[in-house]
Design a protein around this motif. Sequence first.
Motif, PDB file in Angstrom:
ATOM      1  N   LEU A   1       0.857  -1.188   0.000  1.00 37.06           N
ATOM      2  CA  LEU A   1       0.000   0.000   0.000  1.00 37.06           C
ATOM      3  C   LEU A   1       0.894   1.239   0.000  1.00 37.06           C
ATOM      4  O   LEU A   1       2.023   1.195   0.503  1.00 37.06           O
ATOM      5  CB  LEU A   1      -0.886   0.031   1.255  1.00 37.06           C
ATOM      6  N   THR A   2       0.395   2.340  -0.532  1.00 36.35           N
ATOM      7  CA  THR A   2       1.118   3.611  -0.483  1.00 36.35           C
ATOM      8  C   THR A   2       0.578   4.398   0.699  1.00 36.35           C
ATOM      9  O   THR A   2      -0.636   4.551   0.851  1.00 36.35           O
ATOM     10  CB  THR A   2       0.908   4.411  -1.782  1.00 36.35           C
ATOM     11  N   VAL A   3       1.475   4.866   1.565  1.00 39.29           N
ATOM     12  CA  VAL A   3       1.053   5.701   2.688  1.00 39.29           C
ATOM     13  C   VAL A   3       1.329   7.151   2.305  1.00 39.29           C
ATOM     14  O   VAL A   3       2.389   7.465   1.778  1.00 39.29           O
ATOM     15  CB  VAL A   3       1.758   5.308   4.017  1.00 39.29           C
ATOM     16  N   GLU A   4       0.337   8.022   2.492  1.00 40.83           N
ATOM     17  CA  GLU A   4       0.508   9.436   2.176  1.00 40.83           C
ATOM     18  C   GLU A   4      -0.145  10.292   3.248  1.00 40.83           C
ATOM     19  O   GLU A   4      -0.986   9.805   4.003  1.00 40.83           O
ATOM     20  CB  GLU A   4      -0.035   9.772   0.788  1.00 40.83           C
ATOM     21  N   VAL A   5       0.276  11.558   3.301  1.00 44.16           N
ATOM     22  CA  VAL A   5      -0.308  12.516   4.232  1.00 44.16           C
ATOM     23  C   VAL A   5      -0.847  13.671   3.407  1.00 44.16           C
ATOM     24  O   VAL A   5      -0.115  14.297   2.645  1.00 44.16           O
ATOM     25  CB  VAL A   5       0.726  13.020   5.270  1.00 44.16           C
ATOM     26  N   VAL A   6      -2.136  13.919   3.557  1.00 45.69           N
ATOM     27  CA  VAL A   6      -2.786  15.002   2.820  1.00 45.69           C
ATOM     28  C   VAL A   6      -2.940  16.164   3.785  1.00 45.69           C
ATOM     29  O   VAL A   6      -3.620  16.045   4.812  1.00 45.69           O
ATOM     30  CB  VAL A   6      -4.157  14.553   2.263  1.00 45.69           C
ATOM     31  N   GLY A   7      -2.283  17.279   3.483  1.00 47.48           N
ATOM     32  CA  GLY A   7      -2.273  18.441   4.368  1.00 47.48           C
ATOM     33  C   GLY A   7      -3.621  19.092   4.520  1.00 47.48           C
ATOM     34  O   GLY A   7      -4.511  18.944   3.681  1.00 47.48           O
ATOM     35  N   HIS A   8      -3.751  19.790   5.630  1.00 50.97           N
ATOM     36  CA  HIS A   8      -4.960  20.585   5.858  1.00 50.97           C
ATOM     37  C   HIS A   8      -4.977  21.724   4.854  1.00 50.97           C
ATOM     38  O   HIS A   8      -4.025  21.919   4.114  1.00 50.97           O
ATOM     39  CB  HIS A   8      -4.955  21.153   7.288  1.00 50.97           C
ATOM     40  N   LYS A   9      -6.049  22.492   4.860  1.00 50.81           N
ATOM     41  CA  LYS A   9      -6.176  23.641   3.949  1.00 50.81           C
ATOM     42  C   LYS A   9      -4.882  24.456   3.991  1.00 50.81           C
ATOM     43  O   LYS A   9      -4.407  24.813   5.064  1.00 50.81           O
ATOM     44  CB  LYS A   9      -7.355  24.507   4.404  1.00 50.81           C
ATOM     45  N   THR A  10      -4.323  24.716   2.829  1.00 50.88           N
ATOM     46  CA  THR A  10      -3.054  25.430   2.794  1.00 50.88           C
ATOM     47  C   THR A  10      -3.224  26.866   3.272  1.00 50.88           C
ATOM     48  O   THR A  10      -4.197  27.520   2.953  1.00 50.88           O
ATOM     49  CB  THR A  10      -2.466  25.455   1.369  1.00 50.88           C
ATOM     50  N   ARG A  11      -2.265  27.293   4.059  1.00 52.49           N
ATOM     51  CA  ARG A  11      -2.268  28.668   4.560  1.00 52.49           C
ATOM     52  C   ARG A  11      -1.627  29.566   3.514  1.00 52.49           C
ATOM     53  O   ARG A  11      -0.775  29.145   2.762  1.00 52.49           O
ATOM     54  CB  ARG A  11      -1.461  28.742   5.849  1.00 52.49           C
ATOM     55  N   GLY A  12      -2.060  30.796   3.509  1.00 55.26           N
ATOM     56  CA  GLY A  12      -1.457  31.769   2.621  1.00 55.26           C
ATOM     57  C   GLY A  12      -0.104  32.190   3.170  1.00 55.26           C
ATOM     58  O   GLY A  12       0.352  31.699   4.192  1.00 55.26           O
ATOM     59  N   ALA A  13       0.508  33.101   2.487  1.00 56.64           N
ATOM     60  CA  ALA A  13       1.801  33.612   2.922  1.00 56.64           C
ATOM     61  C   ALA A  13       1.658  34.362   4.247  1.00 56.64           C
ATOM     62  O   ALA A  13       0.634  34.971   4.517  1.00 56.64           O
ATOM     63  CB  ALA A  13       2.346  34.542   1.848  1.00 56.64           C
ATOM     64  N   VAL A  14       2.685  34.294   5.073  1.00 58.09           N
ATOM     65  CA  VAL A  14       2.688  34.951   6.376  1.00 58.09           C
ATOM     66  C   VAL A  14       3.893  35.890   6.439  1.00 58.09           C
ATOM     67  O   VAL A  14       5.007  35.495   6.092  1.00 58.09           O
ATOM     68  CB  VAL A  14       2.762  33.902   7.517  1.00 58.09           C
ATOM     69  N   PRO A  15       3.693  37.159   6.864  1.00 57.63           N
ATOM     70  CA  PRO A  15       4.823  38.089   6.965  1.00 57.63           C
ATOM     71  C   PRO A  15       5.866  37.616   7.983  1.00 57.63           C
ATOM     72  O   PRO A  15       5.503  37.107   9.041  1.00 57.63           O
ATOM     73  CB  PRO A  15       4.178  39.393   7.442  1.00 57.63           C
ATOM     74  N   GLU A  16       7.134  37.773   7.643  1.00 57.02           N
ATOM     75  CA  GLU A  16       8.239  37.443   8.540  1.00 57.02           C
ATOM     76  C   GLU A  16       9.242  38.589   8.498  1.00 57.02           C
ATOM     77  O   GLU A  16       9.339  39.273   7.481  1.00 57.02           O
ATOM     78  CB  GLU A  16       8.962  36.174   8.069  1.00 57.02           C
ATOM     79  N   PRO A  17      10.005  38.802   9.571  1.00 56.09           N
ATOM     80  CA  PRO A  17      11.008  39.867   9.551  1.00 56.09           C
ATOM     81  C   PRO A  17      11.966  39.714   8.375  1.00 56.09           C
ATOM     82  O   PRO A  17      12.407  38.614   8.064  1.00 56.09           O
ATOM     83  CB  PRO A  17      11.738  39.687  10.890  1.00 56.09           C
ATOM     84  N   GLY A  18      12.218  40.839   7.686  1.00 58.44           N
ATOM     85  CA  GLY A  18      13.149  40.851   6.566  1.00 58.44           C
ATOM     86  C   GLY A  18      12.508  40.704   5.199  1.00 58.44           C
ATOM     87  O   GLY A  18      13.161  40.962   4.198  1.00 58.44           O
ATOM     88  N   VAL A  19      11.242  40.282   5.127  1.00 57.62           N
ATOM     89  CA  VAL A  19      10.610  40.125   3.814  1.00 57.62           C
ATOM     90  C   VAL A  19       9.920  41.422   3.397  1.00 57.62           C
ATOM     91  O   VAL A  19       9.553  42.245   4.228  1.00 57.62           O
ATOM     92  CB  VAL A  19       9.596  38.950   3.758  1.00 57.62           C
ATOM     93  N   VAL A  20       9.762  41.592   2.084  1.00 54.41           N
ATOM     94  CA  VAL A  20       9.110  42.778   1.546  1.00 54.41           C
ATOM     95  C   VAL A  20       7.630  42.471   1.341  1.00 54.41           C
ATOM     96  O   VAL A  20       7.276  41.409   0.830  1.00 54.41           O
ATOM     97  CB  VAL A  20       9.776  43.217   0.228  1.00 54.41           C
ATOM     98  N   VAL A  21       6.784  43.400   1.773  1.00 55.78           N
ATOM     99  CA  VAL A  21       5.337  43.233   1.656  1.00 55.78           C
ATOM    100  C   VAL A  21       4.736  44.404   0.883  1.00 55.78           C
ATOM    101  O   VAL A  21       5.338  45.471   0.785  1.00 55.78           O
ATOM    102  CB  VAL A  21       4.657  43.115   3.041  1.00 55.78           C
TER     103      VAL A  21
END
Length: 195
Positions: A58-78
């Motif tokens: 059998l193939t075991v896989e993990v299906v992620g929850h609803k994908t989150r959008g981008a999240v601001p982090e220090p140093g990134v341009v928004v």
Amino acid sequence: MSAGEENIATPGEILGDSSQFIAGKGTYLAPNGRNIHASLTGQRRLVPPPADSAEKRLTVEVVGHKTRGAVPEPGVVVIARVTRVMARMASADIMCVESKAVKEKFTGIIRQQDVRATEIDKVDMYQSFWPGDIVKAEVLSLGDARAYYLSTAKNELGVVSAQSIAGATMVPISWTDMQCPSTGQVEKRKVAKVV
């Protein structure tokens, strides 16, 4: 666990042995070549092999929850839209992190000392931003519980799009001025250098 059965898996969790399962989406095979681990949080699922396949595992896989959008982090341009301008700061709603749109609402604050790199004490917030302006800014820090601290203190950061009182999209004519193409009226802004 049987085929079609689902339950939650977390990153790093061992899902099975490669002698019994094939590593599928959302999983990886450990360096030892035996253990299959989850690479994300989501539903664990066992998929039977195709009927015409010689493979019996059998193939075991993990299906992620609803994908989150981008999240601001220090140093990134928004990219953010200015919502309020006050004497010592401007608040803005963050719309994009680098080139990715955000799915949740993030608020940013541009403080007076973060508008430009020089003559910080002479910064007039009302001559730097107006509500509705689209601003390119860098995330300085996570700020307080309500907002990220943003900076426009580099040449390439600042107002990238603004509407004049007449409703036309203004054109930058200097570091501190934008002009309405229909009326010719000049308005003060902290203009981003076009790269």
